[in-house]
Design an enzyme around this catalytic site. Structure first.
Site, PDB file in Angstrom:
ATOM      1  N   GLU A  80      41.936  39.567  35.578  1.00 43.19           N
ATOM      2  CA  GLU A  80      43.013  40.257  36.288  1.00 43.19           C
ATOM      3  C   GLU A  80      43.441  39.565  37.572  1.00 43.19           C
ATOM      4  O   GLU A  80      44.501  39.879  38.120  1.00 43.19           O
ATOM      5  CB  GLU A  80      42.594  41.705  36.602  1.00 43.19           C
TER       6      GLU A  80
ATOM      7  N   HIS B  64      36.839  37.413  35.699  1.00 46.25           N
ATOM      8  CA  HIS B  64      37.857  38.423  36.036  1.00 46.25           C
ATOM      9  C   HIS B  64      39.236  37.932  35.593  1.00 46.25           C
ATOM     10  O   HIS B  64      39.880  37.146  36.301  1.00 46.25           O
ATOM     11  CB  HIS B  64      37.853  38.699  37.545  1.00 46.25           C
TER      12      HIS B  64
ATOM     13  N   CYS C  84      33.313  41.672  33.504  1.00 53.71           N
ATOM     14  CA  CYS C  84      32.207  41.384  34.421  1.00 53.71           C
ATOM     15  C   CYS C  84      31.081  42.417  34.255  1.00 53.71           C
ATOM     16  O   CYS C  84      30.357  42.378  33.271  1.00 53.71           O
ATOM     17  CB  CYS C  84      32.708  41.293  35.855  1.00 53.71           C
TER      18      CYS C  84
END
Length: 511
Positions: free
Chosen positions: A171, A169, A79
């Site tokens: 994660e 993202h 990001c």
């Protein structure tokens, strides 16, 4: 440490999630503020740049020399990290036409080792207000979404090692194959062996502790909780009889907790002295009704008792602590420590006169990792799976002044609640459960008698880490049974209510 990944934190709310995913892949990692220089050695295999609440186009937005890092190891920008990479090489990063937040469909446009065993299209999670409109020279496009032209890219000749950028993202849970992408970065691009396991951590940590402590003696205040118990066990395995533990009964522990925890310590072979200081704590708590006053009284009294006991030992050089990684990250975060919501009961404020050096074997572990280490060490499952319990104990679950009589009432009621949760198999379905004694009396009827007794509130929440929590939707039949058991067994309580507020806006504890 044989290998590790450095995560540079630009202030993202998801930075700890990146670390957790890396750890779950079997690779050790550390989070550092973006403005701290990385000291490279052979153990560092790669660097991940986190997201950020900032825009790369703001005048004072966080900035680093990415090329100097990528000349040492591979880099993955997530990001903000991706946007900063594009901007540093003169790409075009502009305000999005609309804020891009939530699920998006990601499509791979160029095959790459990064996408090994990744579906051609998959769901990812967006959270950004800027967009990379055009890539700089020496970078190629790897993937897009329906709404943004550049969702993934890599460098071709910008630095000695590859630089990857993801506008989404990977994660977070909603990026369905995001963890696999991070795993590919670790294994296929950074060359990590992914062998960081609980057993690996234990053997490595014990060797480090032996080197750090030598023949020195360590004193440690234990709480009966997971973190302090695991830390104490590791230190004990490193230095044996040179470890001295102190477990203080502050008068506001759970029912029979003092005796039960001491018994566990004995079975683990730990040298721990139990100190009954209940009356001392009750005296210091007398007349105090405000939550912070009670917290401070308990913290100061604990330090006083601990200091007194520690001074009976000779030649102590180190103070053991069960500090874990979220505490460390908080203290060195990009924005500095967050606003104090409440003070905590710990031994961080021990008197300077003690002149002790710190030893913190868990300072780079997350809570779930501490539990895995504890299981590997043979610590009983009952202790490892215990719900979190606040340092000030039942003192902040007794609204108003704390007295010995109120503590006994709450201990009995709380024991019924806990026993029923375990009996029905619900204990491990909730993250934390407890009973609160309210400063409210109400009229009741028992047999032919009218009563005027206390009310307790039951609190049970579901959560991952305690930062947010939802009230646990326990079955009505269960709540009815618990209510009956408490009212029938605990003389002095004639009314039970259930707390159905979530965090935020409420907190998990009432005080």
């Amino acid at each position: 440490m044989s290998e590790k990944i450095i995560i540079l934190d630009f202030g993202s709310q998801y930075t700890q999630l990146i670390a957790r995913v890396v750890r779950e892949s079997g690779v050790y990692c550390e989070i550092q503020p973006f403005n701290r220089n990385i000291v490279f050695d052979n153990s560092i295999k790669g660097v991940i740049l986190s997201g950020s609440p900032f825009s790369v186009n703001e005048e004072k937005s966080p900035d680093i020399d990415i090329q100097s890092i990528a000349d040492q190891v591979p880099v993955l920008g997530v990001c903000y990290g991706a946007q900063l990479t594009a901007k540093k090489w003169s790409g075009k990063v502009e305000k999005s036409d609309k804020r891009e937040y939530g699920r998006a469909g990601f499509t791979i446009s160029q095959p790459d080792v990064f996408f090994t065993n990744i579906s051609p299209t998959s769901q990812v999670w967006m959270s950004h207000s800027d967009t990379i409109k055009a890539l700089p020279d020496n970078f190629i496009l790897l993937g897009t979404t329906d709404s943004i032209p550049v969702a993934a890219f890599k460098s071709t000749a910008a630095a000695a090692f590859p630089i990857y950028g993801l506008q989404f993202h990977p994660e977070v849970f909603h990026s369905v194959e995001g963890k696999k992408m991070i795993d590919n970065f670790l294994a296929l691009i950074c060359g990590c062996t992914r062998d960081w396991t609980p057993a690996h951590f234990i053997s490595e940590t014990i060797e480090k502790l032996k080197a750090q402590l030598g023949n020195s003696k360590v004193v440690m205040g234990l709480s009966g909780g997971v973190d302090s118990t695991v830390a104490a066990t590791l230190i004990h395995q490193a230095i044996g009889s040179n470890f001295f533990g102190i477990f203080v009964d502050n008068g506001v522990l759970r029912k029979h907790e003092f005796e039960e925890v001491l018994d566990i310590y004995q079975k683990l072979g730990l040298n721990v002295k139990g100190v009954d200081a209940r009356e001392h704590f009750y005296t210091r708590l007398a007349g105090k009704v405000l939550p912070e006053d009670k917290r401070k009284a308990i913290g100061a009294t604990f330090i006083e008792v601990f200091d007194q006991e520690a001074h009976q030992l000779t030649d102590i050089e180190f103070l053991g602590q069960g500090t874990i990684y979220p505490d460390v990250i908080e203290s060195v975060s990009v924005h500095g420590p967050s606003v104090t919501i409440k003070s905590h009961h710990n031994v961080g404020g021990l008197p300077d006169t003690m002149k002790l050096k710190l030893v913190e074997p868990l300072r780079f572990l997350f809570k779930d990792e501490v539990r895995k280490i504890g299981a590997e060490l043979g610590i009983p499952a009952d202790l490892l799976s215990r719900h979190p319990f606040p340092g000030p104990g039942l003192a902040i679950r007794i609204l108003g002044e704390v007295t010995e009589e109120k503590v006994k009432l709450l201990q009995d009621a709380d024991a019924v609640f806990t026993q029923q949760l375990k009996k029905t198999g619900l204990y491990h379905q909730v993250w934390q459960a407890g009973t609160i004694l309210l400063p409210v009396k109400s009229v009741g009827v028992m047999g032919d008698e009218r009563t005027y007794e206390y009310t307790v509130a039951l609190r049970a929440v579901t959560s991952v880490d305690g930062m947010t929590a939802d009230w646990a939707h326990l079955p009505y039949e269960f709540l009815a049974d618990v209510s009956n058991e408490i009212i029938n067994q605990v003389k002095g309580i004639n009314r039970v209510v259930y707390d159905i507020s979530s965090k935020p806006p409420a907190t998990i504890e009432w005080e």
